[in-house]
Design a protein around this motif. Sequence first.
Motif, PDB file in Angstrom:
ATOM      1  N   LEU A 150     -13.386 -16.670   3.921  1.00 40.53           N
ATOM      2  CA  LEU A 150     -13.184 -15.372   4.572  1.00 40.53           C
ATOM      3  C   LEU A 150     -11.698 -15.098   4.788  1.00 40.53           C
ATOM      4  CD1 LEU A 150     -14.386 -12.867   6.029  1.00 40.53           C
ATOM      5  CD2 LEU A 150     -14.394 -14.240   8.129  1.00 40.53           C
ATOM      6  N   ALA A 151     -10.985 -16.115   5.237  1.00 44.71           N
ATOM      7  CA  ALA A 151      -9.549 -15.951   5.492  1.00 44.71           C
ATOM      8  C   ALA A 151      -8.803 -15.614   4.213  1.00 44.71           C
ATOM      9  CB  ALA A 151      -8.981 -17.215   6.124  1.00 44.71           C
ATOM     10  N   LYS A 152      -9.134 -16.299   3.130  1.00 44.85           N
ATOM     11  CA  LYS A 152      -8.408 -16.085   1.871  1.00 44.85           C
ATOM     12  C   LYS A 152      -8.703 -14.730   1.245  1.00 44.85           C
ATOM     13  CE  LYS A 152      -7.861 -20.916   0.380  1.00 44.85           C
ATOM     14  NZ  LYS A 152      -8.249 -21.932  -0.641  1.00 44.85           N
ATOM     15  N   THR A 153      -9.954 -14.284   1.332  1.00 39.07           N
ATOM     16  CA  THR A 153     -10.352 -13.078   0.605  1.00 39.07           C
ATOM     17  C   THR A 153     -10.214 -11.791   1.402  1.00 39.07           C
ATOM     18  OG1 THR A 153     -12.677 -13.400   1.260  1.00 39.07           O
ATOM     19  CG2 THR A 153     -11.964 -14.358  -0.839  1.00 39.07           C
ATOM     20  N   GLU A 154     -10.267 -11.889   2.750  1.00 44.80           N
ATOM     21  CA  GLU A 154     -10.274 -10.661   3.549  1.00 44.80           C
ATOM     22  C   GLU A 154      -9.281 -10.659   4.707  1.00 44.80           C
ATOM     23  OE1 GLU A 154     -14.092  -9.075   4.656  1.00 44.80           O
ATOM     24  OE2 GLU A 154     -15.094 -10.218   3.056  1.00 44.80           O
ATOM     25  N   LEU A 155      -8.969 -11.820   5.281  1.00 40.59           N
ATOM     26  CA  LEU A 155      -8.188 -11.852   6.510  1.00 40.59           C
ATOM     27  C   LEU A 155      -6.810 -12.466   6.328  1.00 40.59           C
ATOM     28  CD1 LEU A 155     -10.981 -12.836   9.069  1.00 40.59           C
ATOM     29  CD2 LEU A 155     -10.249 -10.557   8.331  1.00 40.59           C
ATOM     30  N   SER A 156      -6.340 -12.512   5.107  1.00 42.12           N
ATOM     31  CA  SER A 156      -4.970 -12.953   4.829  1.00 42.12           C
ATOM     32  C   SER A 156      -4.043 -11.740   4.924  1.00 42.12           C
ATOM     33  CB  SER A 156      -4.891 -13.570   3.426  1.00 42.12           C
ATOM     34  OG  SER A 156      -3.561 -13.592   2.971  1.00 42.12           O
ATOM     35  N   TRP A 157      -2.875 -11.910   5.535  1.00 37.51           N
ATOM     36  CA  TRP A 157      -1.931 -10.793   5.620  1.00 37.51           C
ATOM     37  C   TRP A 157      -1.499 -10.320   4.233  1.00 37.51           C
ATOM     38  CZ3 TRP A 157      -2.135  -7.927   9.507  1.00 37.51           C
ATOM     39  CH2 TRP A 157      -2.219  -8.418  10.812  1.00 37.51           C
ATOM     40  N   ASP A 158      -1.507 -11.194   3.248  1.00 36.56           N
ATOM     41  CA  ASP A 158      -1.176 -10.774   1.884  1.00 36.56           C
ATOM     42  C   ASP A 158      -2.180  -9.744   1.386  1.00 36.56           C
ATOM     43  OD1 ASP A 158       1.107 -12.690   0.956  1.00 36.56           O
ATOM     44  OD2 ASP A 158      -0.360 -14.014   1.886  1.00 36.56           O
ATOM     45  N   VAL A 159      -3.460 -10.038   1.577  1.00 36.89           N
ATOM     46  CA  VAL A 159      -4.521  -9.122   1.147  1.00 36.89           C
ATOM     47  C   VAL A 159      -4.464  -7.827   1.960  1.00 36.89           C
ATOM     48  CG1 VAL A 159      -7.024  -8.796   1.040  1.00 36.89           C
ATOM     49  CG2 VAL A 159      -6.021 -11.001   0.391  1.00 36.89           C
ATOM     50  N   ILE A 160      -4.259  -7.959   3.258  1.00 37.14           N
ATOM     51  CA  ILE A 160      -4.234  -6.796   4.149  1.00 37.14           C
ATOM     52  C   ILE A 160      -3.050  -5.891   3.832  1.00 37.14           C
ATOM     53  CG2 ILE A 160      -3.962  -6.106   6.568  1.00 37.14           C
ATOM     54  CD1 ILE A 160      -5.530  -8.741   7.253  1.00 37.14           C
ATOM     55  N   ALA A 161      -1.897  -6.477   3.512  1.00 40.47           N
ATOM     56  CA  ALA A 161      -0.724  -5.672   3.163  1.00 40.47           C
ATOM     57  C   ALA A 161      -0.987  -4.836   1.913  1.00 40.47           C
ATOM     58  CB  ALA A 161       0.486  -6.575   2.958  1.00 40.47           C
ATOM     59  N   GLU A 162      -1.619  -5.445   0.908  1.00 38.91           N
ATOM     60  CA  GLU A 162      -1.940  -4.697  -0.305  1.00 38.91           C
ATOM     61  C   GLU A 162      -2.903  -3.548   0.001  1.00 38.91           C
ATOM     62  OE1 GLU A 162      -3.394  -7.449  -3.185  1.00 38.91           O
ATOM     63  OE2 GLU A 162      -1.430  -8.361  -3.558  1.00 38.91           O
ATOM     64  N   LYS A 163      -3.860  -3.822   0.871  1.00 42.46           N
ATOM     65  CA  LYS A 163      -4.815  -2.774   1.235  1.00 42.46           C
ATOM     66  C   LYS A 163      -4.124  -1.653   2.003  1.00 42.46           C
ATOM     67  CE  LYS A 163      -9.315  -1.986   3.390  1.00 42.46           C
ATOM     68  NZ  LYS A 163     -10.459  -2.580   4.141  1.00 42.46           N
ATOM     69  N   SER A 164      -3.140  -2.009   2.852  1.00 40.75           N
ATOM     70  CA  SER A 164      -2.428  -0.974   3.618  1.00 40.75           C
ATOM     71  C   SER A 164      -1.715   0.000   2.693  1.00 40.75           C
ATOM     72  CB  SER A 164      -1.434  -1.621   4.595  1.00 40.75           C
ATOM     73  OG  SER A 164      -0.305  -2.167   3.930  1.00 40.75           O
ATOM     74  N   ILE A 165      -1.130  -0.519   1.617  1.00 42.04           N
ATOM     75  CA  ILE A 165      -0.435   0.354   0.656  1.00 42.04           C
ATOM     76  C   ILE A 165      -1.432   1.279  -0.024  1.00 42.04           C
ATOM     77  CG2 ILE A 165       1.012   0.415  -1.383  1.00 42.04           C
ATOM     78  CD1 ILE A 165       2.383  -0.678   1.183  1.00 42.04           C
ATOM     79  N   GLU A 166      -2.614   0.766  -0.348  1.00 40.80           N
ATOM     80  CA  GLU A 166      -3.671   1.596  -0.939  1.00 40.80           C
ATOM     81  C   GLU A 166      -4.052   2.724   0.018  1.00 40.80           C
ATOM     82  OE1 GLU A 166      -6.926  -0.911  -1.930  1.00 40.80           O
ATOM     83  OE2 GLU A 166      -5.794  -2.140  -3.345  1.00 40.80           O
ATOM     84  N   ILE A 167      -4.139   2.406   1.321  1.00 44.94           N
ATOM     85  CA  ILE A 167      -4.483   3.427   2.322  1.00 44.94           C
ATOM     86  C   ILE A 167      -3.400   4.494   2.376  1.00 44.94           C
ATOM     87  CG2 ILE A 167      -4.722   3.818   4.807  1.00 44.94           C
ATOM     88  CD1 ILE A 167      -6.111   1.071   4.967  1.00 44.94           C
ATOM     89  N   TYR A 168      -2.136   4.078   2.406  1.00 47.46           N
ATOM     90  CA  TYR A 168      -1.044   5.065   2.446  1.00 47.46           C
ATOM     91  C   TYR A 168      -1.111   5.994   1.231  1.00 47.46           C
ATOM     92  CZ  TYR A 168       1.209   1.751   5.755  1.00 47.46           C
ATOM     93  OH  TYR A 168       1.506   0.931   6.801  1.00 47.46           O
ATOM     94  N   ARG A 169      -1.361   5.428   0.078  1.00 50.76           N
ATOM     95  CA  ARG A 169      -1.366   6.239  -1.155  1.00 50.76           C
ATOM     96  C   ARG A 169      -2.559   7.189  -1.229  1.00 50.76           C
ATOM     97  NH1 ARG A 169       0.757   1.214  -4.894  1.00 50.76           N
ATOM     98  NH2 ARG A 169       2.978   1.715  -4.747  1.00 50.76           N
ATOM     99  N   SER A 170      -3.655   6.784  -0.594  1.00 54.62           N
ATOM    100  CA  SER A 170      -4.868   7.615  -0.670  1.00 54.62           C
ATOM    101  C   SER A 170      -4.878   8.719   0.372  1.00 54.62           C
ATOM    102  CB  SER A 170      -6.111   6.744  -0.484  1.00 54.62           C
ATOM    103  OG  SER A 170      -6.174   6.225   0.850  1.00 54.62           O
ATOM    104  N   GLY A 171      -4.023   8.607   1.394  1.00 56.34           N
ATOM    105  CA  GLY A 171      -4.041   9.563   2.490  1.00 56.34           C
ATOM    106  C   GLY A 171      -3.502  10.948   2.093  1.00 56.34           C
TER     107      GLY A 171
END
Length: 383
Positions: free
Chosen positions: A362-383
């Motif tokens: 769970l930590a590696k696939t969903e709760l790693s800051w590396d994964v979360i940072a990539e998702k944050s950029i996706e959110i910014y671009r989709s907004g």
Amino acid sequence: MRIVHLQHPYIPNMGYQENHLPAKQRELGHDVHIITSDVVPDKFDNGNYSFDTGIFEYNGVPVYRNKGYSIEGEAATAIPGAIKKIRDLDPDVIHSHRLVSFLSPISMFSSLGTDAKLFFDLHFDNGNFNLDTKFKRLMYRSFTKFVMPTIENHSDGFIAVNNFSESFLKDNLQVDDSNIHFLPLGSDTDLFYPCEQEREETRERLGVAQDDILLIHSGNINRSKNTKAIIESISGFESITLLILGNIDDEYRAELEEVAGSLDIRSNIIFHEFVEHSQLSRFYNAADIGIWPGKLGITIIEAVACGLPVIIDRSDATKFVVSNGNGFMIDEANVTDIENCLTNYVECGSLLEDHSKNAVQLAKTELSWDVIAEKSIEIYRSG
């Protein structure tokens, strides 16, 4: 992409979102900046922290500390100089933290007349939203009636860090589903990961036998964490030791020691002082189970990254932490529930092992800051 985070408070060398998300976004190649205040939050006002105004750098990210002004302790803090600083930086994205605060209108005014996208996040959980004074109730009512409708009209999206915040945005602040993005809190998996050597060395230092079961309960230890219930729950187990790790005031510690003494289990409990964030993984690796029957804390997610099965309060704020079959949820401070969970782990070693493996995944696939940072950029671009 140039990203500006408007954040209060900002405490260096901790495990909070603001310590890791901007740094990870910078590692992805973005130009990231943090604007904050010089105000020390009440819970850190112990003489160990004081901040000057000026420009500093933490984890490779420029941090601009402006003069802050607080009302009723630290309950409401304004950073008037933030508007000019944000406009000077000319960002593509403004990420405003602590939605229900003075920072929200500051962020909105900063974005007016610019091309910057504007996102607000909400960090409410099962213990940190308390309208316990007249001032807070007045501020909340004023915010929802006069500020929130305007903010929603000018925003590009809202970010919920847990399911409680997600529901609060929809049900209390009337934000449309389509404008809400889920971006959980995470852990630094370069620092927090399973390590057998750390386990053996730390257990030896603590005086815990390698085959005993060690529980860990860490963080800022106060009554909202329901530590007393943990002590009461282990009284029927001979081979369980409880490690209480973190800052705790003398009065509450004396109360907990009295409870342990009355149950004749004082020798089964280790009180350990606060340790630097960089040293926490040693103690999580030494433990077999993490237990937090109270409010959500980032320390729970870091324990999961070290492979700890966890026992946590049943709440929308916490359920994402055990979403991979890596622990149990209990009714808040319910001693019987905790006893049943411990019995399951004690009597079934394979369950403990399975939950540990699931925690790491769970930590590696969903709760790693590396994964979360990539998702944050996706959110910014989709907004």
